[in-house]
Design an enzyme around this catalytic site. Structure first.
Site, PDB file in Angstrom:
ATOM      1  N   LYS A 261       0.862  -1.195   0.000  1.00 29.45           N
ATOM      2  CA  LYS A 261       0.000   0.000   0.000  1.00 29.45           C
ATOM      3  C   LYS A 261       0.889   1.233   0.000  1.00 29.45           C
ATOM      4  O   LYS A 261       1.714   1.413   0.895  1.00 29.45           O
ATOM      5  CB  LYS A 261      -0.909   0.008   1.234  1.00 29.45           C
ATOM      6  CG  LYS A 261      -1.666   1.333   1.448  1.00 29.45           C
ATOM      7  CD  LYS A 261      -2.583   1.301   2.680  1.00 29.45           C
ATOM      8  CE  LYS A 261      -3.188   2.685   2.972  1.00 29.45           C
ATOM      9  NZ  LYS A 261      -4.038   2.711   4.182  1.00 29.45           N
ATOM     10  N   ASP A 266      -2.456  10.259   3.629  1.00 26.29           N
ATOM     11  CA  ASP A 266      -3.866   9.899   3.818  1.00 26.29           C
ATOM     12  C   ASP A 266      -4.550  10.964   4.658  1.00 26.29           C
ATOM     13  O   ASP A 266      -4.488  10.954   5.885  1.00 26.29           O
ATOM     14  CB  ASP A 266      -3.961   8.520   4.497  1.00 26.29           C
ATOM     15  CG  ASP A 266      -5.409   8.071   4.675  1.00 26.29           C
ATOM     16  OD1 ASP A 266      -6.310   8.707   4.083  1.00 26.29           O
ATOM     17  OD2 ASP A 266      -5.629   7.066   5.390  1.00 26.29           O
ATOM     18  N   LYS A 273      -9.921  13.108   8.051  1.00 27.65           N
ATOM     19  CA  LYS A 273      -9.416  12.790   9.380  1.00 27.65           C
ATOM     20  C   LYS A 273      -9.323  14.064  10.211  1.00 27.65           C
ATOM     21  O   LYS A 273      -9.330  15.181   9.669  1.00 27.65           O
ATOM     22  CB  LYS A 273      -7.997  12.193   9.275  1.00 27.65           C
ATOM     23  CG  LYS A 273      -7.936  10.776   8.741  1.00 27.65           C
ATOM     24  CD  LYS A 273      -6.491  10.281   8.736  1.00 27.65           C
ATOM     25  CE  LYS A 273      -6.352   8.921   8.101  1.00 27.65           C
ATOM     26  NZ  LYS A 273      -6.992   7.842   8.868  1.00 27.65           N
ATOM     27  N   ASP A 284       1.660   6.352   5.468  1.00 32.95           N
ATOM     28  CA  ASP A 284       0.680   5.432   4.894  1.00 32.95           C
ATOM     29  C   ASP A 284       1.173   4.758   3.601  1.00 32.95           C
ATOM     30  O   ASP A 284       0.436   3.993   2.980  1.00 32.95           O
ATOM     31  CB  ASP A 284      -0.646   6.172   4.657  1.00 32.95           C
ATOM     32  CG  ASP A 284      -1.857   5.295   4.900  1.00 32.95           C
ATOM     33  OD1 ASP A 284      -1.709   4.242   5.543  1.00 32.95           O
ATOM     34  OD2 ASP A 284      -2.948   5.658   4.423  1.00 32.95           O
ATOM     35  N   ASP A 343     -12.085   7.284   3.828  1.00 34.03           N
ATOM     36  CA  ASP A 343     -10.872   7.038   4.627  1.00 34.03           C
ATOM     37  C   ASP A 343     -10.518   5.542   4.645  1.00 34.03           C
ATOM     38  O   ASP A 343      -9.443   5.166   5.100  1.00 34.03           O
ATOM     39  CB  ASP A 343     -11.081   7.568   6.048  1.00 34.03           C
ATOM     40  CG  ASP A 343      -9.771   7.736   6.809  1.00 34.03           C
ATOM     41  OD1 ASP A 343      -8.700   7.663   6.167  1.00 34.03           O
ATOM     42  OD2 ASP A 343      -9.822   7.928   8.034  1.00 34.03           O
ATOM     43  N   GLU A 345      -9.455   3.846   2.256  1.00 30.46           N
ATOM     44  CA  GLU A 345      -8.951   3.941   0.878  1.00 30.46           C
ATOM     45  C   GLU A 345      -7.893   2.897   0.557  1.00 30.46           C
ATOM     46  O   GLU A 345      -7.721   2.514  -0.596  1.00 30.46           O
ATOM     47  CB  GLU A 345      -8.369   5.348   0.632  1.00 30.46           C
ATOM     48  CG  GLU A 345      -6.911   5.560   1.071  1.00 30.46           C
ATOM     49  CD  GLU A 345      -6.665   5.382   2.570  1.00 30.46           C
ATOM     50  OE1 GLU A 345      -7.637   5.478   3.333  1.00 30.46           O
ATOM     51  OE2 GLU A 345      -5.510   5.131   2.964  1.00 30.46           O
ATOM     52  N   ARG A 347      -7.718  -0.283   1.097  1.00 30.36           N
ATOM     53  CA  ARG A 347      -8.252  -1.520   0.505  1.00 30.36           C
ATOM     54  C   ARG A 347      -8.654  -1.296  -0.940  1.00 30.36           C
ATOM     55  O   ARG A 347      -8.615  -2.210  -1.760  1.00 30.36           O
ATOM     56  CB  ARG A 347      -9.409  -2.038   1.382  1.00 30.36           C
ATOM     57  CG  ARG A 347     -10.598  -1.132   1.462  1.00 30.36           C
ATOM     58  CD  ARG A 347     -11.496  -1.426   2.666  1.00 30.36           C
ATOM     59  NE  ARG A 347     -10.914  -0.947   3.908  1.00 30.36           N
ATOM     60  CZ  ARG A 347     -11.472  -1.109   5.106  1.00 30.36           C
ATOM     61  NH1 ARG A 347     -12.634  -1.744   5.225  1.00 30.36           N
ATOM     62  NH2 ARG A 347     -10.885  -0.636   6.180  1.00 30.36           N
TER      63      ARG A 347
END
Ligand code: BES
Ligand code: MN
Ligand code: ZN
Length: 492
Positions: A261, A266, A273, A284, A343, A345, A347
Site C-alpha cells: 500500500k 492519507d 481525518k 501510509d 478514509d 482507501e 483496501r
C-alpha cells in the site's frame, strides 16, 4: 556504507569506537570470554569495574571507557547482552542498536563490533555477526532527515569482528534495505508522492539490477484499475503503480508477488481525518516502501527465486473532484464497490493491485499495508497482524517472521466477517461495522486474490514508532523487510 569483517586480537582493532558485547558479569566468577581478553590488555580495569558493580552486563546497558592505554581503539563501549541462556536475536538486536546509536552521534567516526562466542541454541554466531552488521547500518541513521545540523552520522568505516564474511554482507544488505524503507517513510509528503516514489523505485531498481515498469494514469485506465483511480481523483498528484521484478529463479518458474500500500498521504479524503489523526499519515506508504526495501535486498542477495514487487501509489485528498460517499466503483476484477467512507482507501488501492498481481500469474501473494487503526487496537504498536486464505502459506510467513526476529500474529478470517461488507447496491461496501475492523478490511482484500495463496500483513502499528528509545529511533522502523526476505528465501 561498507562493512568489513575482521579477526585478530581485540586490543589491536583500530576504531574510534570498539563496541564489545558481553554477558552478565558476576564478581564471584571469572570474567566471561571477550572481557578476560580485554582485561589482560587493560591491566585489570575490567576486573575492578566488575568488582565495584559498575559493569553488570544487563541487557543493552553500556559502559564507556575512553582513551584507554593498551587498546588501539580510541573508545571502548562495553554493552550488556544479559544472561547467556536468555539471548535471542531480538535481545541481541536491542543491545547492538542501542550501542551503535550511542556511537553515531558525531561525524566521521569509525566503529567496530566484537561479540563473545554465543553457544546459544536460539542464535548462532554467524546470525549474530549478521545482526551486528545490520545494527551498524540501522543505528547510524535516524529520522532527523531535515535537521540543518545532523544529529546522527554514518560511520566513516565499520567492521564486525567475525570470520563469517557472508553473514556480515547479508546483515549489511538487510540494514541498508531497512534504511531505504525508513527514509522513504520518514520523508514528508511534499517530497514523497506517487511520481517521486516511482522515480526513487526506478533508481533503486537500476542500481541493484531489478526490472522496473511504472504504470502512469493512462495505463492504469487501460488496465481498468477503477478502484485505485477513484482514490487518486481527490489529489492533484497523479497515481502510479510500480512493478519490479527479480528473476532469480528458472524462467517461467512460479513467482511470489509482494504488494505494498503506497498512500503517500492519507488525509481521509472527504471523510476527512482530524488534524491529530493526520499527523503521521506520511507513513501510509510504508507497505510500498517495505516492498521496495525487501526487493533491493532480494536482488542484492541474488536469491534463486522469481519475485514481483508491486506498489499502489496514490495520495488521498479531498479536492473538488474527489470520490464521494455513495459512489460505486468497478475494480479491475469486475467486483463493484459501494464507497461509504473515503478514509477506507487502502483496501481500494490494494484491490486493483492484488488483482493485477494475480493476472501476472503470481503463484503466491503477500501484501503489506498500514491498513487499519483497528489492528493497532487489537495487537498494539509492535505486532504485525497476519491474515490469510491459506493456512500453510500463513504459517510459512509466521515462521519467516520468527526467523527474522520480528513479531507477527495470526488473526481470524471466518466467513461471518465477509458477510459484514455485503452492500445493498453493489457487490461489497468498503467499510463494515466498527468491531472487527481489521478483519473486515482483510476480507475485503480477499475478494481480489482469487484462489491464490495470500497473506495480508497489517503493519499500521509496528511500521511507525511514536517516540525515540535508546534501542531504536522513532519514526519509520522498516519492520517486515527481513521477514519478506526470509519468506522469499523459504521458497528457494
Ligand atoms: N491509513 C489508515 C490506517 C492507519 C491508522 C494507519 C493509524 C496507521 C495508523 C487507513 O487508511 C484508515 O484510515 N483506516 C480507517 C478505516 C475505517 C475508516 C474503516 C481506520 O482505521 O480508522
Ligand atoms: Mn484512510
Ligand atoms: Zn490509509
Amino acid at each position: 556504507m561498507d562493512i568489513n569483517s575482521t579477526t585478530g586480537p581485540l586490543a589491536e582493532i583500530t576504531a574510534d569506537w570498539l563496541i564489545v558485547g558481553h554477558f552478565t558479569v558476576d564478581s564471584s566468577n571469572p570474567l566471561p570470554a571477550p572481557l578476560a581478553e580485554l582485561d589482560a590488555a587493560l591491566d585489570g580495569t575490567i576486573t575492578r569495574l566488575a568488582a565495584s558493580g559498575d559493569l553488570t552486563g544487563k541487557l543493552a546497558a553500556s559502559h564507556l571507557l575512553a582513551d584507554v592505554p593498551g587498546l588501539a581503539a580510541n573508545r571502548l563501549l562495553l554493552v550488556g547482552l544479559g544472561q547467556a541462556d536468555e539471548l535471542d536475536s531480538r535481545r541481541l538486536e536491542k543491545a547492538l542498536v542501542a550501542a551503535t546509536r550511542r556511537a553515531s552521534k558525531s561525524a566521521s567516526v569509525s566503529a567496530a563490533i566484537a561479540l563473545p562466542e554465543l553457544g546459544s541454541e536460539s542464535i548462532g554466531d554467524s546470525e549474530a555477526a549478521s545482526l551486528a552488521a545490520m545494527a551498524l547500518q540501522v543505528g547510524c541513521v535516524g529520522q532527523a532527515l531535515y535537521h540543518t545540523d545532523p544529529s546522527r552520522y554514518a560511520f566513516s568505516a565499520a567492521s564486525v569482528h567475525s570470520p563469517a564474511d557472508d553473514a556480515v554482507v547479508r546483515g549489511s544488505v538487510l540494514g541498508e534495505a531497512i534504511n531505504l524503507t525508513r527514509e522513504l517513510v520518514n520523508r514528508g509528503p511534499m517530497d514523497v508522492y506517487p511520481e517521486s516514489f516511482a522515480d526513487r523505485a526506478a533508481a533503486a531498481a537500476a542500481e541493484f539490477g531489478l526490472d522496473c515498469e511504472v504504470l502512469d494514469e493512462n495505463r492504469l485506465q487501460e488496465e481498468r484499475m477503477g478502484s485505485l483511480l477513484a482514490v487518486a481523483r481527490g489529489s492533484v498528484k497523479p497515481p502510479r503503480v510500480v512493478v519490479l521484478r527479480h528473476n532469480g529463479g528458472p524462467e517461467g518458474a512460479p513467482a511470489l508477488a509482494i504488494v505494498g500500500k503506497g498512500v503517500t498521504f492519507d488525509s481521509g479524503g472527504l471523510s476527512l481525518k482530524t488534524s491529530e489523526g493526520m499527523k503521521t499519515m506520511k507513513c501510509d506508504m510504508a507497505g510500498a516502501a517495505t516492498m521496495l526495501g525487501a526487493m533491493t535486498a532480494i536482488a542484492r542477495l541474488s536469491l534463486p527465486v522469481n519475485v514481483i514487487g508491486l506498489a499502489g501509489l496514490v495520495e488521498n485528498m479531498p479536492d473538488a473532484d474527489a470520490f464521494k460517499l455513495g459512489d460505486v466503483l468497478t475494480a479491475r476484477n469486475g467486483t463493484t464497490i459501494e464507497v461509504l467512507n473515503t478514509d477506507a482507501e487502502g483496501r481500494l488501492v490494494l484491490a486493483d493491485v492484488l488483482a493485477y498481481a494475480v493476472d501476472l500469474k503470481a503463484e503466491r501473494l503477500i501484501d503489506l499495508a498500514t491498513l487499519t487503526g483497528a489492528c493497532v487496537v487489537a495487537l498494539g504498536e509492535e505486532v504485525t497482524g497476519v491474515f490469510s486464505n491459506c493456512p500453510e502459506w500463513s504459517q510459512a510467513l509466521e515462521q519467516a517472521a520468527r526467523q527474522a526476529g520480528e513479531l507477527a500474529w495470526p488473526m481470524p478470517m471466518h466467513d461471518l466477517f465477509g458477510d459484514l461488507i455485503k452492500s445493498d447496491v453493489a457487490d461489497i461496501k468498503n467499510v463494515g461495522p466498527r468491531w472487527g475492523g481489521s478483519v473486515t478490511a482483510a476480507k475485503f482484500l480477499e475478494r481480489f486474490v482469487d484462489k491464490t495463496p495470500w497473506v495480508h500483513l497489517d503493519i499500521a502499528g509496528p511500521s511507525f514508532a511514536s517516540s525515540n528509545k535508546p534501542h531504536r529511533e522513532g519514526g519509520a522502523t522498516g519492520c517486515m523487510v527481513r521477514t519478506l526476505v526470509a519468506a522469499a528465501e523459504s521458497l528457494a
